[in-house]
Write a protein that holds these residues in place. Structure first.
Motif, PDB file in Angstrom:
ATOM      1  N   GLY A  13       0.790  -1.237   0.000  1.00 30.17           N
ATOM      2  CA  GLY A  13       0.000   0.000   0.000  1.00 30.17           C
ATOM      3  C   GLY A  13       0.808   1.265   0.000  1.00 30.17           C
ATOM      4  O   GLY A  13       1.732   1.441  -0.796  1.00 30.17           O
ATOM      5  N   ARG A  14       0.457   2.114   0.961  1.00 23.99           N
ATOM      6  CA  ARG A  14       1.023   3.459   1.084  1.00 23.99           C
ATOM      7  C   ARG A  14       2.552   3.503   1.090  1.00 23.99           C
ATOM      8  O   ARG A  14       3.175   4.348   0.454  1.00 23.99           O
ATOM      9  N   GLY A  15       3.175   2.620   1.853  1.00 23.02           N
ATOM     10  CA  GLY A  15       4.637   2.527   1.825  1.00 23.02           C
ATOM     11  C   GLY A  15       5.379   3.566   2.627  1.00 23.02           C
ATOM     12  O   GLY A  15       6.515   3.911   2.300  1.00 23.02           O
ATOM     13  N   SER A  16       4.772   4.069   3.721  1.00 21.97           N
ATOM     14  CA  SER A  16       5.518   5.051   4.524  1.00 21.97           C
ATOM     15  C   SER A  16       6.713   4.386   5.216  1.00 21.97           C
ATOM     16  O   SER A  16       7.772   5.004   5.377  1.00 21.97           O
ATOM     17  N   ASN A  17       6.556   3.135   5.611  1.00 19.12           N
ATOM     18  CA  ASN A  17       7.700   2.425   6.211  1.00 19.12           C
ATOM     19  C   ASN A  17       8.773   2.151   5.158  1.00 19.12           C
ATOM     20  O   ASN A  17       9.971   2.264   5.441  1.00 19.12           O
ATOM     21  N   PHE A  18       8.343   1.803   3.964  1.00 18.71           N
ATOM     22  CA  PHE A  18       9.281   1.620   2.850  1.00 18.71           C
ATOM     23  C   PHE A  18      10.079   2.909   2.634  1.00 18.71           C
ATOM     24  O   PHE A  18      11.300   2.906   2.509  1.00 18.71           O
ATOM     25  N   ALA A  90       6.762  -4.503   4.838  1.00 19.00           N
ATOM     26  CA  ALA A  90       6.355  -3.158   5.242  1.00 19.00           C
ATOM     27  C   ALA A  90       4.928  -2.929   4.761  1.00 19.00           C
ATOM     28  O   ALA A  90       4.695  -2.357   3.702  1.00 19.00           O
ATOM     29  N   GLY A  91       3.980  -3.456   5.522  1.00 19.95           N
ATOM     30  CA  GLY A  91       2.589  -3.354   5.101  1.00 19.95           C
ATOM     31  C   GLY A  91       2.286  -4.284   3.935  1.00 19.95           C
ATOM     32  O   GLY A  91       1.498  -3.951   3.052  1.00 19.95           O
ATOM     33  N   ILE A 112       6.741  -5.620  10.643  1.00 14.57           N
ATOM     34  CA  ILE A 112       6.357  -4.644  11.674  1.00 14.57           C
ATOM     35  C   ILE A 112       4.858  -4.755  11.904  1.00 14.57           C
ATOM     36  O   ILE A 112       4.082  -4.842  10.956  1.00 14.57           O
ATOM     37  N   HIS A 113       4.474  -4.797  13.158  1.00 11.40           N
ATOM     38  CA  HIS A 113       3.064  -4.949  13.512  1.00 11.40           C
ATOM     39  C   HIS A 113       2.677  -3.808  14.453  1.00 11.40           C
ATOM     40  O   HIS A 113       3.381  -3.554  15.428  1.00 11.40           O
ATOM     41  N   PRO A 114       1.546  -3.145  14.166  1.00  5.90           N
ATOM     42  CA  PRO A 114       1.197  -1.953  14.966  1.00  5.90           C
ATOM     43  C   PRO A 114       0.494  -2.252  16.286  1.00  5.90           C
ATOM     44  O   PRO A 114      -0.585  -1.723  16.563  1.00  5.90           O
ATOM     45  N   GLN A 127      -4.607  -1.122  15.464  1.00  6.08           N
ATOM     46  CA  GLN A 127      -4.710   0.202  16.098  1.00  6.08           C
ATOM     47  C   GLN A 127      -6.155   0.472  16.509  1.00  6.08           C
ATOM     48  O   GLN A 127      -6.418   0.988  17.604  1.00  6.08           O
ATOM     49  N   LEU A 176       2.178   5.084  13.803  1.00  7.77           N
ATOM     50  CA  LEU A 176       2.891   5.098  12.514  1.00  7.77           C
ATOM     51  C   LEU A 176       4.160   5.953  12.564  1.00  7.77           C
ATOM     52  O   LEU A 176       5.190   5.579  12.012  1.00  7.77           O
ATOM     53  N   GLU A 179       6.606   3.928  14.135  1.00  9.12           N
ATOM     54  CA  GLU A 179       6.994   2.811  13.263  1.00  9.12           C
ATOM     55  C   GLU A 179       8.082   3.233  12.284  1.00  9.12           C
ATOM     56  O   GLU A 179       9.084   2.549  12.106  1.00  9.12           O
TER      57      GLU A 179
HETATM   58  C1  GRF Z   1       1.741  -0.206   9.183  1.00 13.69           C
HETATM   59  O1  GRF Z   1       0.885   0.237  10.188  1.00 13.69           O
HETATM   60  C2  GRF Z   1       2.339  -1.539   9.538  1.00 13.69           C
HETATM   61  O2  GRF Z   1       2.535  -1.717  10.909  1.00 13.69           O
HETATM   62  C3  GRF Z   1       1.289  -2.499   9.055  1.00 13.69           C
HETATM   63  O3  GRF Z   1       0.812  -1.926   7.856  1.00 13.69           O
HETATM   64  C4  GRF Z   1       0.994  -0.516   7.895  1.00 13.69           C
HETATM   65  C5  GRF Z   1       1.775  -0.139   6.667  1.00 13.69           C
HETATM   66  O4  GRF Z   1       1.896   1.238   6.497  1.00 13.69           O
HETATM   67  N1  GRF Z   1       1.848  -3.826   8.916  1.00 13.69           N
HETATM   68  P1  GRF Z   1       2.810   1.802   5.329  1.00 13.69           P
HETATM   69  O5  GRF Z   1       2.322   1.180   4.029  1.00 13.69           O
HETATM   70  O6  GRF Z   1       4.229   1.416   5.633  1.00 13.69           O
HETATM   71  O7  GRF Z   1       2.630   3.279   5.329  1.00 13.69           O
END
Ligand code: GRF
Length: 206
Positions: A13-18, A90-91, A112-114, A127, A176, A179
């Motif tokens: 998805g969004r990929g903010s962790n990426f 990452a999501g 990663i798990h929220p 969440q 987030l 994270e």
């Molecule tokens: C994050 O909340 C992560 O913990 C979960 O999915 C979400 C992914 O967010 N596994 P993003 O795509 O990295 O923005």
């Protein structure tokens, strides 16, 4: 000088962790190179983040495969081709459960798990769960991926005070931001060989 590690990121998805991992690499905190982004969603915002950074993208769709097992074998093939040392989920919204993939990349796949596991284990809306349960504290967990969903050895956790949050979205936003910062740092520590695994216990060595 230590060698840079080869990283693969899986995101749906969004990929903010990426993005935080891309930034960590670009700013030198992660001694590694992101060799490939693998996604199951052709609409994922993560794709444009990869393209901006000249990271190759592999799109694999569930419907291309007879089973999830076969989809995982395709992932393994991509990881093998790129000589990947660390796989960062990452999501990524599919469950990885192929024994062959998990065995070949044992202690090399992290997620990663929220929530503070084992609270809200296996939930895709941890969440909201925490908010609705009335939790005062939640947070995030970074763990190794095993065949026990969200149950692999814990690498890192951070608690978030959510007692003042007035919506599930506010909880998600607070977690987030933690994270993004934590994943980048943990991947950086990996790239510097700072974790030692001993059964369920993961030790950090500085
Ligand atoms: C994050 O909340 C992560 O913990 C979960 O999915 C979400 C992914 O967010 N596994 P993003 O795509 O990295 O923005």
């Amino acid at each position: 000088m230590s060698m840079a590690i080869s990283i693969a990121v899986l995101a749906s998805g969004r990929g903010s962790n990426f993005q935080s991992i891309i930034d960590g690499v670009n700013e030198g905190d992660i001694k590694g190179e992101i060799r490939v982004l693998i996604t199951d969603n052709p609409e994922a915002q993560a794709i444009s983040r990869a393209e901006k950074n000249k990271i190759p993208v592999e799109i694999i769709r569930r419907k291309q495969f007879k089973s999830r097992e076969n989809m995982d074998l395709k992932i393994k093939e991509i990881l093998d081709v790129h000589g990947i040392d660390l796989v960062v989920l990452a999501g990524y919204m599919k469950i990885i459960n192929s024994k062959e993939l998990l065995d070949s990349y044992r202690y090399k796949i992290i997620n990663i798990h929220p929530s503070l596991l084992p609270a809200f284990k296996g939930s895709t809306h941890a969440q909201t769960d925490a908010f609705e349960y009335g939790c005062k504290v939640s947070g995030l967990t970074i763990h190794f991926v095993t065949d026990d969903i969200d149950g692999g050895p814990i690498i890192y956790q951070k608690a978030a005070d959510i007692s003042e949050c007035s919506s599930a979205d506010e909880v998600a936003g607070k977690i987030l931001s933690y994270e993004n910062e934590a994943y980048r740092r943990v991947v950086g520590n990996f790239s510097k060989g700072k974790y030692v695994v001993n059964g369920r216990k993961v030790r950090y060595t500085d």
